[in-house]
Every structure is written in C-alpha cells, then in structure tokens.
Design a protein around this motif. Structure first.
Motif, mmCIF file in Angstrom:
data_model
loop_
_atom_site.group_PDB
_atom_site.id
_atom_site.type_symbol
_atom_site.label_atom_id
_atom_site.label_comp_id
_atom_site.label_asym_id
_atom_site.label_seq_id
_atom_site.Cartn_x
_atom_site.Cartn_y
_atom_site.Cartn_z
ATOM 1 N N ILE A 288 0.847 -1.194 0.000
ATOM 2 C CA ILE A 288 0.000 0.000 0.000
ATOM 3 C C ILE A 288 0.882 1.244 0.000
ATOM 4 O O ILE A 288 1.768 1.398 0.827
ATOM 5 C CB ILE A 288 -0.930 0.021 1.225
ATOM 6 C CG1 ILE A 288 -1.927 -1.133 1.160
ATOM 7 C CG2 ILE A 288 -1.687 1.352 1.312
ATOM 8 C CD1 ILE A 288 -2.873 -1.218 2.351
ATOM 9 N N GLY A 289 0.647 2.109 -0.954
ATOM 10 C CA GLY A 289 1.405 3.352 -1.049
ATOM 11 C C GLY A 289 2.471 3.297 -2.128
ATOM 12 O O GLY A 289 2.814 4.317 -2.715
ATOM 13 N N LYS A 290 2.992 2.114 -2.373
ATOM 14 C CA LYS A 290 4.024 1.967 -3.415
ATOM 15 C C LYS A 290 3.432 1.345 -4.679
ATOM 16 O O LYS A 290 3.501 1.927 -5.768
ATOM 17 C CB LYS A 290 5.171 1.113 -2.878
ATOM 18 C CG LYS A 290 5.935 1.775 -1.743
ATOM 19 C CD LYS A 290 7.095 0.912 -1.279
ATOM 20 C CE LYS A 290 7.847 1.612 -0.136
ATOM 21 N NZ LYS A 290 8.973 0.774 0.373
ATOM 22 N N GLU A 291 2.859 0.151 -4.530
ATOM 23 C CA GLU A 291 2.296 -0.526 -5.707
ATOM 24 C C GLU A 291 0.821 -0.163 -5.926
ATOM 25 O O GLU A 291 0.365 -0.054 -7.065
ATOM 26 C CB GLU A 291 2.445 -2.044 -5.540
ATOM 27 C CG GLU A 291 3.914 -2.476 -5.506
ATOM 28 C CD GLU A 291 4.077 -3.930 -5.106
ATOM 29 O OE1 GLU A 291 4.826 -4.645 -5.803
ATOM 30 O OE2 GLU A 291 3.457 -4.340 -4.121
ATOM 31 N N ILE A 292 0.091 -0.008 -4.841
ATOM 32 C CA ILE A 292 -1.323 0.406 -4.903
ATOM 33 C C ILE A 292 -1.499 1.627 -4.004
ATOM 34 O O ILE A 292 -1.173 1.591 -2.817
ATOM 35 C CB ILE A 292 -2.281 -0.705 -4.427
ATOM 36 C CG1 ILE A 292 -2.120 -1.976 -5.270
ATOM 37 C CG2 ILE A 292 -3.734 -0.203 -4.466
ATOM 38 C CD1 ILE A 292 -2.636 -1.882 -6.688
ATOM 39 N N GLY A 293 -2.000 2.722 -4.577
ATOM 40 C CA GLY A 293 -2.217 3.933 -3.781
ATOM 41 C C GLY A 293 -3.660 4.034 -3.302
ATOM 42 O O GLY A 293 -4.573 3.522 -3.955
ATOM 43 N N ILE A 294 -3.842 4.660 -2.150
ATOM 44 C CA ILE A 294 -5.192 4.831 -1.595
ATOM 45 C C ILE A 294 -5.353 6.242 -1.038
ATOM 46 O O ILE A 294 -4.524 6.721 -0.265
ATOM 47 C CB ILE A 294 -5.491 3.822 -0.472
ATOM 48 C CG1 ILE A 294 -5.395 2.379 -0.982
ATOM 49 C CG2 ILE A 294 -6.883 4.070 0.119
ATOM 50 C CD1 ILE A 294 -5.579 1.331 0.116
ATOM 51 N N ILE A 295 -6.436 6.900 -1.465
ATOM 52 C CA ILE A 295 -6.870 8.164 -0.874
ATOM 53 C C ILE A 295 -8.312 7.963 -0.428
ATOM 54 O O ILE A 295 -9.117 7.404 -1.176
ATOM 55 C CB ILE A 295 -6.810 9.332 -1.882
ATOM 56 C CG1 ILE A 295 -5.386 9.520 -2.418
ATOM 57 C CG2 ILE A 295 -7.310 10.623 -1.244
ATOM 58 C CD1 ILE A 295 -5.299 10.561 -3.538
ATOM 59 N N SER A 296 -8.631 8.396 0.768
ATOM 60 C CA SER A 296 -9.988 8.226 1.276
ATOM 61 C C SER A 296 -10.633 9.586 1.533
ATOM 62 O O SER A 296 -9.956 10.565 1.839
ATOM 63 C CB SER A 296 -9.977 7.400 2.569
ATOM 64 O OG SER A 296 -11.298 7.164 3.014
ATOM 65 N N TYR A 297 -11.950 9.623 1.387
ATOM 66 C CA TYR A 297 -12.732 10.851 1.593
ATOM 67 C C TYR A 297 -13.190 10.910 3.046
ATOM 68 O O TYR A 297 -13.702 9.934 3.587
ATOM 69 C CB TYR A 297 -13.947 10.828 0.654
ATOM 70 C CG TYR A 297 -14.451 12.178 0.239
ATOM 71 C CD1 TYR A 297 -13.892 12.847 -0.844
ATOM 72 C CD2 TYR A 297 -15.497 12.786 0.917
ATOM 73 C CE1 TYR A 297 -14.370 14.087 -1.243
ATOM 74 C CE2 TYR A 297 -15.979 14.018 0.527
ATOM 75 C CZ TYR A 297 -15.414 14.668 -0.553
ATOM 76 O OH TYR A 297 -15.881 15.903 -0.943
#
Length: 346
Positions: A288-297
């Motif tokens: 998480i953060g390197k290969e798959i990014g996540i931003i949450s509302y």
C-alpha cells in the motif's frame, strides 16, 4: 399550582416574562409534569391581579415554544418536560455517520450549557424531514440543517421544491445550513459549507506530484447508495483528471475478487469500500502506497492510525462556526477549509 408561581411586583422583569420563567423553572424541578393541567388565563389573571393580556402573552410564547398546549373546551396543559433552556436548537442531520457526529459533537462542545439541542436523523428522506420540521417548527429558537436528499432512483439532490418552500418559512436569522448547499440555492440564512466540486479538485491538484506516479486513478463513487453523495464530487474528479491528462475510471464499489494492478490509485468515499480495498490489497501481497495507492474521503481517527491519506473538510471548524453564529447572534456565509493530508498510503 398557583403556590409554585412567583410574581415579584418590584422586579424590572416584565410580568409576562416572570410567568414564563416561573413555569419553566418548575418544569425543570419536576414540580410540573407532562400533560398536567395549568390554570386558565382568566384564573391566572385573577389570582395575581394581572391583566388578561399579560397572561395571554405569556401563554402564547409558551405555546410557540411547545412548552404548553391548548385543547379546545378543556384548557391548557404542559406538553414539554425536557430540559428547558434560553436557547432551544433543532439539529437535523441526513445520516448517522462518524464525521456527521464529529460535527455535532464540536457544535455541542462550543455552544455551552446555556442551550438545549435535539438531534434528529431524517435519512435523506424528504417526507421524514418535512414531518420533523412541521412538528417542531414552533418549539425551537434555531434550526440547523444538513441538506442532503435522495430521489426515487437514489440520486443526490441538495434540496427539493417542498424542502425549499418549508425552509423559506423559517426566519433567516434562525436558520443555519450546514455542510452542503447548491450554487444557486435561494434560502436566506447562515451557511457553513464545503464546496464539493472545487474542494476535491483543489485537493487532488495539491497532491498532483504524488498522484502522477500512478498509472491509473480510480474513483469509487457509490452510484446507488442508500445515502447518495453529491455528484459535484464526480464533476471535480473528472475535471482534475481531464485537465492533467490522467487515465481514470469511475466504479460503483470495490468488488470482491477485484482485478488489481500495480500502479492503481484508488479514491474511496464509503468506509466499507476502503475496508474491502485494504483487505484485497493485503491478500494480493501488494504494498500500500508503493504498488497500490489509496486516498480516502473524510478524515477519521482510524484512517490516521492506519496511515491512510485523506482529503477532508474540517469538521471541527464546521461545528464551532455553527455554534458561534448562535452565540454571537449574527448571520454568516462561510466556506470551511478542505484539507489534503498525505500519509503512507500515497
């Protein structure tokens, strides 16, 4: 009951106000109870040598505040025994969520003890909202409304025609619209709001350098949610991606056994989608953060703990600003700051 009422002939407080204060005081002590009959206007005026107009004015104000009620041919009765305060506030929220409660809690902490606030949830339902407003329209000094409604096909609208008509009947100095307005709204009153389209656009521009490192940006926008979200979120997202020539996709939800690819950046709105996404990323052994990014509302303490990047309005300022309008007896239109908080998931 007459023995409970105190009228001070030497006081500078108007006699009608002394009647109001005395009845409210005895309700707070439990001396007067729900559905208890109180003296008629004529009986009250004769007992205390007051003009009928004075007692009638006091009873009229008590009726407006829903503290007493009158039944034709029977008389007056106590109709409200909850804490009676100088300021009574009706707080109407569209749904029960962690961030809505944070706004409410910050409001309560700021408004202080010299008020009583009733919280009602109307579940984005127009009929329930109108019934709550009509039932309580004469019982409160201020009305705080978070206007989010759903249509029959579960799309979001800020107001319906019937809601607008009902809100226009509330004096503008007693109405506070919180969290959401549409650009061309025509209701007079105070507004403490977030700008959904421009907020998400500006937040993503702020994070552009990191966002560009990903191959595709995917917004998970619940299209048929029980509690629908403003489509202005979609508009701001599309505007950003098109303007900066980013590959993007819009999905209704995070599906089970979804195909994940390195370089994907997900923007989630609902908590259930965030949880499902994190679970699948871990099961596929992606970073998480390197290969798959996540931003949450919308910020929550749990997202802070898990290191999830968020874009969020400032719930504390929103609640405090609504309280300050009441405390300072002013009208205001204020946009709440919208923050982009970068953590390890981006």
């Amino acid at each position: 009951m007459m023995k409970l009422i105190k009228i001070d002939e030497n006081s500078r407080v108007p006699k009608y106000q002394q009647i109001i204060d005395s009845i409210i005081y005895n309700i707070s002590l439990g001396n007067l109870t729900m559905d208890q009959k109180i003296p008629s206007i004529n009986m009250f005026s004769e007992e205390f040598y007051l003009s009928r107009d004075t007692v009638e004015k006091a009873y009229s104000i008590l009726k407006e505040r829903n503290i007493i009620t009158s039944i034709r041919g029977k008389g007056f009765y106590i109709s409200r025994t909850k804490l009676i305060s100088k300021v009574n506030i009706l707080f109407l929220v569209n749904k029960l969520s962690s961030y809505k409660l944070r706004i409410y809690n910050h409001f309560i902490n700021s408004i202080g003890g010299n008020s009583h606030t009733d919280l009602h949830i109307y579940h984005c339902d127009e009929t329930l909202f109108l019934n709550l407003l009509d039932k309580n329209k004469s019982a409160y000094d201020y009305f705080i409304v978070m206007p989010h409604f759903k249509t029959e096909n579960l799309t979001h609208v800020s107001f319906t025609d019937k809601v607008l008509k009902a809100l226009k009947k509330i004096p503008e100095d007693k109405l506070i619209l919180l969290d959401n307005i549409k650009p061309d709204y025509k209701v007079k009153g105070s507004v403490i709001y977030q700008d959904f389209e421009n907020d998400i656009y500006s937040a993503l521009v702020e994070g552009l350098t990191k966002i560009k490192k990903y191959k595709k940006v995917i917004l998970v926008y619940p299209n048929k949610s029980v509690y629908p979200y403003p489509r202005r979120i979609l508009h701001g997202f599309k505007k950003f991606c098109i303007e900066y020539k980013l590959d993007f996709e819009i999905m209704n939800e995070i599906y089970d056994d979804m195909i994940l690819k390195k370089g994907d950046l997900f923007i989630t709105i609902e908590e259930v989608d965030l949880v499902n996404l994190v679970k699948q990323v871990r099961e596929n052994e992606y970073s998480i953060g390197k290969e798959i990014g996540i931003i949450s509302y919308n910020e929550t303490p749990l997202k802070d703990l898990l290191g999830i990047t968020v874009m969020s309005t400032d719930f504390k300022i929103m609640g405090e600003s609504a309280a300050n309008i009441i405390l300072n007896k002013k009208q205001e239109k204020k946009k709440v700051p919208f923050n982009f908080i970068i953590r390890n998931s981006l």
